[in-house]
Scaffold this active site. Structure first.
Site: not given
Length: 330
Positions: A89, A147
């Site tokens: 994003d 992540y």
């Protein structure tokens, strides 16, 4: 009869090494059928997501995808279809994003990386280019994604980390945060940590590894050596690194975990709270969505025999990137 391929003057200028090949090697490239020249390349890229609206091309901003596509167009005179392992994003960074596409360019993978880099801005870096078997797909063949979320936990913030870590003034209890995140290792319905539910598919994901460690420094390009390894742990360090590996992530899942862990680290909630939130399956019980600038797509794992996997075998990996769904994790 085979068609001959001849590089344009522009292609020779962009990669002069083509024109300097040995005659026999030139003949091998230039006399192959056009269809035989089509091949699949796998790019591992790192980027600073600060100035971009995310990975995916958007009508209202500059994206990583559109920037990379334009660079490839300028270099190869082709318009490729790019597939990314994760659609990060806006503001999210990457150290080990993986992109795949097909090309008829004959430039060897070793030369392709520095040549393509010339057409990219400084905040997008091609770390590696590999030629892989036809059919390799960066998204669908991904088995696991890792992540990292970075907290800068110090009394005074640093202007140099303001776009790359979430600053928190008071000391956070990393032991409680580490205990909490380890309780969600396994297969669960993570709808409590998803920004937009119900989604088009399923909220079930499998987390295979998760931890929170206090470290003395932040090794941004240490993909082959995690910044949470023992040699860099420091009980007095100013950084906390949250690491999580799963077969897929929901929209804002990692950032919601980070936002929830802050409450646990402050002592507002007990370390068992994160698992309780997951079991309740209610997004309203979780913490805020942490800012994007602390999040990094760190690494993507693929099976060794990815190129020959039958279609049915792909179901073991969760597919996050529905074209009509919001981005994953970020």
């Amino acid at each position: 009869m085979h068609q001959s391929w001849h590089p344009s003057p522009q292609q020779l200028l962009r990669c002069p090494s083509i024109g300097r090949r040995e005659p026999a090697l030139q003949q091998r490239f230039y006399s192959r059928p056009v269809n035989d020249l089509s091949r699949t390349l796998k790019l591992t890229i790192a980027y600073d997501g600060t100035a971009y609206c995310g990975w995916q091309t958007q009508p209202n901003g500059v994206s990583i995808q559109s920037t990379l596509m334009q660079a490839i167009q300028e270099f190869t005179a082709e318009t490729p279809v790019l597939y990314a392992a994760g659609r990060t994003d806006a503001g999210v960074h990457a150290v080990g994003q993986v992109v795949s596409f097909s090309t008829t360019s004959p430039v060897p993978a070793a030369n392709f990386r520095p040549a393509l880099q010339r057409f990219l801005p400084d905040d997008i870096v091609i770390r590696q280019v590999e030629e892989v078997a036809p059919g390799f797909h960066a998204q669908f063949h991904a088995r696991l994604k890792t992540y990292h979320y970075l907290f800068h936990n110090a009394p005074v913030w640093s202007p140099f980390y303001r776009q790359y870590a979430l600053w928190h003034r008071t000391r956070l209890d990393e032991s409680a945060m580490d205990f909490a995140i380890r309780q969600i290792v396994g297969t669960f319905d993570f709808r409590s940590l998803e920004t937009q539910w119900p989604n088009r598919k399923t909220s079930v994901r499998t987390v295979v590894k998760a931890s929170v460690k206090r470290i003395r420094n932040w090794n941004l390009l240490g993909e082959n050596g995690s910044p949470t390894e023992e040699s860099k742990l420091d009980p007095e360090g100013e950084f906390l690194c949250m690491e999580i590996t799963a077969n897929g992530f929901l929209y804002n899942m990692v950032r919601t975990i980070a936002g929830t862990l802050i409450h646990i680290g402050r002592g507002k909630w007990g370390p068992e709270k994160l698992r309780e939130i997951v079991d309740l399956q209610d997004r309203r019980r979780a913490g805020e969505t942490a800012p994007a600038h602390g999040l990094y797509l760190w690494h993507v794992d693929y099976a060794p025999t990815t190129q020959s996997l039958p279609a049915g075998d792909l179901l073991s990996a969760a597919v996050d990137d529905d074209p009509l769904a919001p981005p994953d994790a970020g």
